[in-house]
Design a protein around this motif. Structure first.
Motif, PDB file in Angstrom:
ATOM      1  N   ALA A 265       7.198  13.832   0.365  1.00 36.32           N
ATOM      2  CA  ALA A 265       6.483  12.662  -0.143  1.00 36.32           C
ATOM      3  C   ALA A 265       5.146  12.997  -0.791  1.00 36.32           C
ATOM      4  O   ALA A 265       4.584  12.156  -1.500  1.00 36.32           O
ATOM      5  N   VAL A 266       4.603  14.199  -0.550  1.00 33.23           N
ATOM      6  CA  VAL A 266       3.307  14.551  -1.137  1.00 33.23           C
ATOM      7  C   VAL A 266       3.496  15.417  -2.372  1.00 33.23           C
ATOM      8  O   VAL A 266       4.501  16.113  -2.522  1.00 33.23           O
ATOM      9  N   ARG A 267       2.518  15.376  -3.234  1.00 35.64           N
ATOM     10  CA  ARG A 267       2.541  16.179  -4.457  1.00 35.64           C
ATOM     11  C   ARG A 267       2.380  17.657  -4.124  1.00 35.64           C
ATOM     12  O   ARG A 267       1.890  18.004  -3.035  1.00 35.64           O
TER      13      ARG A 267
ATOM     14  N   ALA B  21      -7.953   9.172  -2.534  1.00 32.29           N
ATOM     15  CA  ALA B  21      -6.640   9.799  -2.360  1.00 32.29           C
ATOM     16  C   ALA B  21      -5.584   8.747  -2.030  1.00 32.29           C
ATOM     17  O   ALA B  21      -5.882   7.646  -1.569  1.00 32.29           O
ATOM     18  N   ARG B  22      -4.334   9.130  -2.240  1.00 36.48           N
ATOM     19  CA  ARG B  22      -3.183   8.282  -1.897  1.00 36.48           C
ATOM     20  C   ARG B  22      -2.649   8.769  -0.551  1.00 36.48           C
ATOM     21  O   ARG B  22      -2.182   9.891  -0.447  1.00 36.48           O
ATOM     22  N   TRP B  23      -2.708   7.900   0.464  1.00 36.68           N
ATOM     23  CA  TRP B  23      -2.395   8.275   1.841  1.00 36.68           C
ATOM     24  C   TRP B  23      -1.093   7.649   2.312  1.00 36.68           C
ATOM     25  O   TRP B  23      -0.795   6.488   2.008  1.00 36.68           O
ATOM     26  N   LEU B  24      -0.368   8.412   3.128  1.00 33.75           N
ATOM     27  CA  LEU B  24       0.820   7.943   3.819  1.00 33.75           C
ATOM     28  C   LEU B  24       0.627   8.217   5.309  1.00 33.75           C
ATOM     29  O   LEU B  24       0.401   9.358   5.707  1.00 33.75           O
TER      30      LEU B  24
ATOM     31  N   ARG C 128      -7.283   5.370  -2.341  1.00 32.02           N
ATOM     32  CA  ARG C 128      -6.796   4.589  -3.486  1.00 32.02           C
ATOM     33  C   ARG C 128      -5.638   3.706  -3.036  1.00 32.02           C
ATOM     34  O   ARG C 128      -5.568   2.522  -3.373  1.00 32.02           O
ATOM     35  N   THR C 129      -4.699   4.300  -2.309  1.00 33.79           N
ATOM     36  CA  THR C 129      -3.603   3.559  -1.705  1.00 33.79           C
ATOM     37  C   THR C 129      -3.417   4.078  -0.283  1.00 33.79           C
ATOM     38  O   THR C 129      -3.760   5.217   0.030  1.00 33.79           O
ATOM     39  N   LEU C 130      -2.823   3.231   0.575  1.00 35.02           N
ATOM     40  CA  LEU C 130      -2.622   3.609   1.974  1.00 35.02           C
ATOM     41  C   LEU C 130      -1.398   2.858   2.497  1.00 35.02           C
ATOM     42  O   LEU C 130      -1.414   1.629   2.598  1.00 35.02           O
ATOM     43  N   LEU C 131      -0.340   3.608   2.779  1.00 34.51           N
ATOM     44  CA  LEU C 131       0.903   3.021   3.262  1.00 34.51           C
ATOM     45  C   LEU C 131       1.174   3.485   4.691  1.00 34.51           C
ATOM     46  O   LEU C 131       1.217   4.689   4.961  1.00 34.51           O
TER      47      LEU C 131
ATOM     48  N   VAL D 212      10.223   6.192   0.209  1.00 35.75           N
ATOM     49  CA  VAL D 212       9.244   6.463  -0.846  1.00 35.75           C
ATOM     50  C   VAL D 212       9.803   7.539  -1.773  1.00 35.75           C
ATOM     51  O   VAL D 212      10.602   8.383  -1.346  1.00 35.75           O
ATOM     52  N   PRO D 213       9.388   7.546  -3.048  1.00 30.01           N
ATOM     53  CA  PRO D 213       9.829   8.600  -3.976  1.00 30.01           C
ATOM     54  C   PRO D 213       9.201   9.949  -3.630  1.00 30.01           C
ATOM     55  O   PRO D 213       8.299  10.049  -2.786  1.00 30.01           O
ATOM     56  N   ASP D 214       9.642  10.978  -4.298  1.00 27.51           N
ATOM     57  CA  ASP D 214       9.071  12.310  -4.133  1.00 27.51           C
ATOM     58  C   ASP D 214       7.666  12.370  -4.715  1.00 27.51           C
ATOM     59  O   ASP D 214       7.369  11.748  -5.744  1.00 27.51           O
ATOM     60  N   ALA D 215       6.808  13.148  -4.057  1.00 26.53           N
ATOM     61  CA  ALA D 215       5.534  13.599  -4.624  1.00 26.53           C
ATOM     62  C   ALA D 215       4.621  12.465  -5.106  1.00 26.53           C
ATOM     63  O   ALA D 215       3.970  12.593  -6.144  1.00 26.53           O
ATOM     64  N   VAL D 216       4.530  11.380  -4.333  1.00 23.80           N
ATOM     65  CA  VAL D 216       3.697  10.253  -4.774  1.00 23.80           C
ATOM     66  C   VAL D 216       2.409  10.103  -3.966  1.00 23.80           C
ATOM     67  O   VAL D 216       1.576   9.258  -4.284  1.00 23.80           O
ATOM     68  N   PHE D 217       2.222  10.940  -2.930  1.00 20.24           N
ATOM     69  CA  PHE D 217       1.020  10.849  -2.105  1.00 20.24           C
ATOM     70  C   PHE D 217       0.241  12.156  -2.163  1.00 20.24           C
ATOM     71  O   PHE D 217       0.790  13.224  -2.432  1.00 20.24           O
ATOM     72  N   ASP D 218      -1.058  12.039  -1.896  1.00 19.17           N
ATOM     73  CA  ASP D 218      -1.913  13.228  -1.792  1.00 19.17           C
ATOM     74  C   ASP D 218      -1.974  13.742  -0.359  1.00 19.17           C
ATOM     75  O   ASP D 218      -2.125  14.947  -0.138  1.00 19.17           O
TER      76      ASP D 218
END
Length: 269
Positions: A128-130, A40-43, A63-66, A98-104
């Motif tokens: 920020a999440v989808r 998953a893409r985490w914020l 997958r990514t973690l910011l 961060v852009p819209d809807a880029v994290f899970d």
């Protein structure tokens, strides 16, 4: 002095000795409760010294973690402790870069009650999440679930009645199940759930409990640092008499947090 005068959060190492060791325990419980799969893409918003970020990196194979943190000092501590793929930016939790809807998944550990406008922040995390993505957080139960802080503020009130105005138990009514549920619902999130997370806080001796209150990081240590030496000594002895000490000198207490989660609605929802 005002309440905010004591809300100092800038030195990551000092925080680690005061609260970070318990933050890491509750972060582990929180991640288990979320039950997210790998990839998953985490914020991580308001990531502080990186307790939750490190846990996500170690346990969730993201997958990514910011990590987003307003304090450069805390961000530097987090960079030094969190493994790949974690990366960090210094920014405001209420205005994410961060852009819209880029994290899970968007999470916030022990931060939402300190924000000036929590509703704005949670709505921003949801942005920020989808659609279908998860937004979750946890806060300490200052009113009744943080035993060592409860003992501290009760002792402070005995020594200095004016200190009651600084007690996080009264200052942060958000840190309870129904206010958290209302906050998440108000941000337009669905499937909202709230749960308690409890961890042990074992101190090797009284000094292990007391010395972090001298570091000046957070409301209680900030208050302690501002006291005169004589009043501080009275507070120390009052607290020592109040905490339950075992025959071997250890002090075994517990700390409870409240966790909340919800999902950004999908188009069909």
């Amino acid at each position: 002095m005002t309440e905010k005068h004591f809300d100092v959060w800038s030195a990551g190492e000092a925080y680690e000795h005061y609260m970070g060791r318990w933050s890491r325990l509750v972060a582990d419980e929180f991640v288990s409760w979320l039950g997210c799969g790998a990839g998953a893409r985490w914020l991580d918003v308001g990531c502080g010294s990186g307790a939750l970020t490190s846990t996500v990196a170690a346990r969730c194979r993201p997958r990514t973690l910011l990590g987003v943190e307003r304090s450069p000092g805390f961000a530097a501590t987090a960079r030094g402790s969190a493994p790949a793929p974690a990366r960090f930016v210094v920014a405001d939790a209420q205005a994410l870069p961060v852009p819209d809807a880029v994290f899970d998944v968007a999470v916030g550990g022990l931060v939402v009650n300190f924000l000036p406008e929590p509703g704005v922040a949670v709505a921003e995390w949801a942005r920020a999440v989808r659609p279908g993505g998860l937004v979750a957080a946890y806060v300490w139960d200052y009113a009744g679930g943080m035993a060592f802080l409860r003992h501290f503020w009760d002792a402070a009130a005995e020594v200095d009645p004016a200190s009651a105005a600084l007690d996080e138990g009264g200052r942060f009514p958000l840190c309870a199940p129904e206010p958290l549920r209302t906050l998440w619902d108000g941000a337009g999130l669905v499937e909202t759930a709230v749960a308690p997370l409890t961890v042990p806080t074992l101190f090797t001796d009284f000094d292990d409990l007391w010395e972090p209150f001298l570091a000046g990081q957070g409301p209680a240590p900030g208050y302690t640092a501002a006291l005169s030496p004589a009043v501080r000594a009275r507070l120390r002895e009052t607290l020592r008499a109040a905490v339950p000490t075992r025959p071997d000198g250890t002090i075994a207490l517990a700390a409870r947090a409240w966790a909340v989660r919800g999902r950004r609605p999908t188009a069909t929802a």
